[in-house]
Design a protein around this motif. Structure first.
Motif, PDB file in Angstrom:
ATOM      1  N   SER A  34       0.849  -1.195   0.000  1.00 52.40           N
ATOM      2  CA  SER A  34       0.000   0.000   0.000  1.00 52.40           C
ATOM      3  C   SER A  34       0.880   1.238   0.000  1.00 52.40           C
ATOM      4  CB  SER A  34      -0.895  -0.002   1.234  1.00 52.40           C
ATOM      5  OG  SER A  34      -1.836  -1.039   1.133  1.00 52.40           O
TER       6      SER A  34
ATOM      7  N   MET B 212      -5.227  10.196   0.965  1.00 52.96           N
ATOM      8  CA  MET B 212      -4.284  10.094  -0.162  1.00 52.96           C
ATOM      9  C   MET B 212      -4.923  10.386  -1.522  1.00 52.96           C
ATOM     10  SD  MET B 212      -5.383   7.433   1.386  1.00 52.96           S
ATOM     11  CE  MET B 212      -4.628   6.266   2.407  1.00 52.96           C
TER      12      MET B 212
ATOM     13  N   VAL C 183      -3.196   2.376  -3.280  1.00 53.79           N
ATOM     14  CA  VAL C 183      -3.720   1.738  -2.078  1.00 53.79           C
ATOM     15  C   VAL C 183      -5.223   1.529  -2.254  1.00 53.79           C
ATOM     16  CG1 VAL C 183      -4.001   3.996  -0.925  1.00 53.79           C
ATOM     17  CG2 VAL C 183      -3.920   1.934   0.462  1.00 53.79           C
TER      18      VAL C 183
HETATM   19  C1  LIG Z   1     -10.969  -4.045   2.022  1.00 55.97           C
HETATM   20  C2  LIG Z   1      -9.766  -3.160   2.275  1.00 55.97           C
HETATM   21  C3  LIG Z   1      -9.959  -1.869   2.715  1.00 55.97           C
HETATM   22  C4  LIG Z   1      -8.851  -1.042   2.938  1.00 55.97           C
HETATM   23  N1  LIG Z   1      -9.084   0.264   3.278  1.00 55.97           N
HETATM   24  C5  LIG Z   1      -8.039   1.104   3.430  1.00 55.97           C
HETATM   25  C6  LIG Z   1      -8.270   2.483   3.665  1.00 55.97           C
HETATM   26  O1  LIG Z   1      -9.406   2.943   3.710  1.00 55.97           O
HETATM   27  N2  LIG Z   1      -7.203   3.295   3.803  1.00 55.97           N
HETATM   28  C7  LIG Z   1      -5.912   2.819   3.747  1.00 55.97           C
HETATM   29  O2  LIG Z   1      -4.986   3.613   3.898  1.00 55.97           O
HETATM   30  N3  LIG Z   1      -5.659   1.499   3.495  1.00 55.97           N
HETATM   31  C8  LIG Z   1      -6.682   0.645   3.332  1.00 55.97           C
HETATM   32  N4  LIG Z   1      -6.460  -0.677   3.008  1.00 55.97           N
HETATM   33  C9  LIG Z   1      -5.078  -1.160   2.855  1.00 55.97           C
HETATM   34  C10 LIG Z   1      -4.614  -1.987   4.067  1.00 55.97           C
HETATM   35  O3  LIG Z   1      -4.462  -1.152   5.191  1.00 55.97           O
HETATM   36  C11 LIG Z   1      -3.291  -2.687   3.700  1.00 55.97           C
HETATM   37  O4  LIG Z   1      -3.508  -3.538   2.596  1.00 55.97           O
HETATM   38  C12 LIG Z   1      -2.720  -3.501   4.867  1.00 55.97           C
HETATM   39  O5  LIG Z   1      -2.319  -2.652   5.924  1.00 55.97           O
HETATM   40  C13 LIG Z   1      -1.517  -4.366   4.452  1.00 55.97           C
HETATM   41  O6  LIG Z   1      -0.471  -3.569   3.923  1.00 55.97           O
HETATM   42  P1  LIG Z   1       0.072  -3.777   2.422  1.00 55.97           P
HETATM   43  O7  LIG Z   1      -1.067  -3.482   1.467  1.00 55.97           O
HETATM   44  O8  LIG Z   1       1.210  -2.807   2.262  1.00 55.97           O
HETATM   45  O9  LIG Z   1       0.531  -5.205   2.282  1.00 55.97           O
HETATM   46  C14 LIG Z   1      -7.536  -1.526   2.769  1.00 55.97           C
HETATM   47  C15 LIG Z   1      -7.350  -2.841   2.324  1.00 55.97           C
HETATM   48  C16 LIG Z   1      -8.449  -3.651   2.058  1.00 55.97           C
HETATM   49  C17 LIG Z   1      -8.244  -5.049   1.527  1.00 55.97           C
END
Ligand SMILES: Cc1cc2nc3c(=O)[nH]c(=O)nc-3n(C[C@H](O)[C@H](O)[C@H](O)COP(=O)(O)O)c2cc1C
Length: 171
Positions: free
Chosen positions: A13, A69, A112
């Protein structure tokens, strides 16, 4: 095969971006990847809104605390689903979103998943900003840009979450 696994682990992300813009070709490549996702009965209930306008991107940051973001991304792609086309719109649109995120990684961009569904207030705000009809659902927003941060690739494999043959059997 090794390449595929590397790209999957490289996807992280990314929440900060430079102010370099994305070309129309780059955006189209991302959408090609999204729409190559598997889809129940091949109904493909998805639609995408590509948002470049600064005013709209800023308005999208009002959905919740963790959508800030959208303001500094080059583009925000809203992933929409039509339950009238398929009851599996959440699964299909989620598969499309992951494909989109992997393609972002492959193009050396950053993005992200910003969660919208299943929060009704968030969905309504996005509907308002992007003029989306009530029957169309909003799964998520995907802000995309040139990354201004780097993160290490990783796998989060946990052997304790894997069972063999029957649930609870670890060997
Ligand atoms: C259904 C879903 C909703 C998410 N919503 C947000 C969000 O609103 N804001 C954000 O910054 N990240 C969001 N994320 C990203 C997660 O926080 C992130 O994938 C997780 O912390 C793992 O980190 P990585 O993607 O770097 O592996 C979301 C991920 C998923 C799958």
């Amino acid at each position: 095969m090794t390449d595929v696994l590397n790209w999957i682990q490289k996807r992280r992300s990314i929440r900060t971006y430079t102010d370099i813009l994305l070309s129309a070709d780059q955006v189209e490549a991302l959408l090609h990847a999204a729409m190559a996702a598997p889809s129940a009965s091949d109904r493909r209930p998805w639609a995408f809104v590509v948002v470049r306008s600064e005013e709209r991107r800023k308005a999208l940051t009002k959905t919740h605390q963790s959508s800030y973001m959208c303001a500094n991304a080059a583009v925000v792609i809203a992933v929409l689903g039509d339950p009238g086309v398929s009851p599996h719109w959440v699964e299909d649109c989620s598969a499309a979103t992951e494909n989109l995120l992997l393609a972002v990684t492959g193009l050396d961009l950053g993005a992200v998943w910003v969660g919208i569904y299943p929060n009704a207030d968030r969905e309504n705000l996005v509907r308002q900003v992007l003029n989306i009809p009530e029957e169309i659902r909003v799964l998520c927003l995907v802000p995309v840009g040139q990354p201004a941060e780097t993160k290490l690739p990783r796998t989060r494999y946990e052997a304790s979450k894997v069972y063999y043959e029957t649930y609870g059997n670890s060997k």
